[in-house]
Design an enzyme around this catalytic site. Structure first.
Site, PDB file in Angstrom:
ATOM      1  N   PHE A  38      -3.912  -0.704  -2.204  1.00  0.00           N
ATOM      2  CA  PHE A  38      -3.463  -1.932  -1.565  1.00  0.00           C
ATOM      3  C   PHE A  38      -4.009  -3.174  -2.247  1.00  0.00           C
ATOM      4  O   PHE A  38      -3.295  -4.144  -2.432  1.00  0.00           O
ATOM      5  CB  PHE A  38      -3.872  -1.938  -0.079  1.00  0.00           C
ATOM      6  CG  PHE A  38      -2.935  -1.168   0.807  1.00  0.00           C
ATOM      7  CD1 PHE A  38      -2.052  -1.809   1.646  1.00  0.00           C
ATOM      8  CD2 PHE A  38      -2.934   0.217   0.784  1.00  0.00           C
ATOM      9  CE1 PHE A  38      -1.175  -1.109   2.459  1.00  0.00           C
ATOM     10  CE2 PHE A  38      -2.067   0.943   1.586  1.00  0.00           C
ATOM     11  CZ  PHE A  38      -1.182   0.273   2.431  1.00  0.00           C
ATOM     12  N   HIS A 123      -9.497   3.445  10.207  1.00  0.00           N
ATOM     13  CA  HIS A 123      -8.449   2.430  10.269  1.00  0.00           C
ATOM     14  C   HIS A 123      -7.180   2.942  10.935  1.00  0.00           C
ATOM     15  O   HIS A 123      -6.135   2.294  10.856  1.00  0.00           O
ATOM     16  CB  HIS A 123      -8.130   1.919   8.860  1.00  0.00           C
ATOM     17  CG  HIS A 123      -9.284   1.210   8.221  1.00  0.00           C
ATOM     18  ND1 HIS A 123      -9.383   1.008   6.849  1.00  0.00           N
ATOM     19  CD2 HIS A 123     -10.396   0.656   8.760  1.00  0.00           C
ATOM     20  CE1 HIS A 123     -10.509   0.367   6.586  1.00  0.00           C
ATOM     21  NE2 HIS A 123     -11.139   0.142   7.719  1.00  0.00           N
TER      22      HIS A 123
END
Length: 256
Positions: A38, A123
């Protein structure tokens, strides 16, 4: 330090002797499965604006959020995504009774798919959705299909509350229970293995420092903020090192 056979044998010996061994994994464990990083150059956030995936954005315009979320999901996970040899090696170490838990920053669910049973997902998991009202969780696939068919924003079938991806969005706190569990495992660790993580994103980045009694092993392509504190730092690909560790443990168990 290079990933020599001797170094891997030494780490395997410590793993095999540990009372409590913990692995922390980051994006580098999943890139070999075709999931882009990411934050690095050319990563997901070079294509999509992170501001579009903030919790405040979800609250203000859930329909627009979900449309963009489905688009991003197709870009990141739309291919044939399967666990790779690094995921499988960690699952093998757990099955052998050597590794006690995998704590992961990833939301792709590949550790579970590979066979790891004790996984703390810091997460969340992109394969699930959660209702903002009643807290029910469900498979995300059918919900994304509903969005693609024009049902935006998607709502809970039980209470009509808004559905949210069961991941930690920007602006949200990590689930308290998951973070506490990860910290408890780190404090108990004899060996703490950080694999494929830049160790630069808090609070996960602080977990190696929480493991004050542990032998700290870091496997990553680049140095990390805990490089100086690591007992063993292998600047190498996790898909090479983790299977080699699992093999070394297997041989040690066979002949030990």
């Amino acid at each position: 330090m290079t990933a020599t056979d001797e170094t891997i044998e030494t780490i395997a010996s410590e793993l095999a002797a540990a009372d409590h061994a913990v692995a922390l994994t980051g994006a580098g464990v999943s890139t070999a499965s075709g999931i882009p990083d990411f934050r690095s150059e050319g990563g997901v956030w070079d294509t999509f604006d992170p501001a579009e995936f903030r919790y405040g954005r979800f609250q203000a315009d859930p329909a627009a959020f979900w449309e963009r979320r489905v688009e991003m999901h197709e870009t990141v996970y739309g291919g044939d995504i399967e666990p790779n040899v690094a995921h499988e090696a960690l699952a093998e170490l757990e099955a052998a009774g050597v590794l006690d838990v995998v704590v992961t920053q990833n939301v792709d669910g590949l550790h579970g798919a590979a066979g790891s049973e004790t996984v703390v997902e810091l997460h969340g998991n992109a394969d699930r959705v959660v209702c903002e009202e009643c807290g029910r969780r469900a498979d995300a696939g059918p919900v994304r299909d509903r969005v693609t068919s024009g049902e935006t924003p998607p709502r809970c079938r039980e209470c009509q509350g808004l559905l949210k991806p069961d991941v930690v969005l920007f602006g949200e706190q990590l689930p308290r229970a998951s973070l506490q569990m990860a910290r408890d495992h780190a404090r108990r660790a004899d060996v703490f293995l950080a694999a494929g993580s830049s160790l630069s994103v808090e609070p996960a980045a602080s977990l190696p420092r929480t493991a004050t009694q542990a032998t700290l092993v870091v496997v990553n392509l680049e140095e990390t903020p805990v490089s100086a504190a690591a007992d063993y730092e292998l600047l190498a690909d996790v898909t090479d090192v983790l299977p080699a560790m699992a093999d070394a443990v297997r041989v040690r168990r066979r002949w030990g």
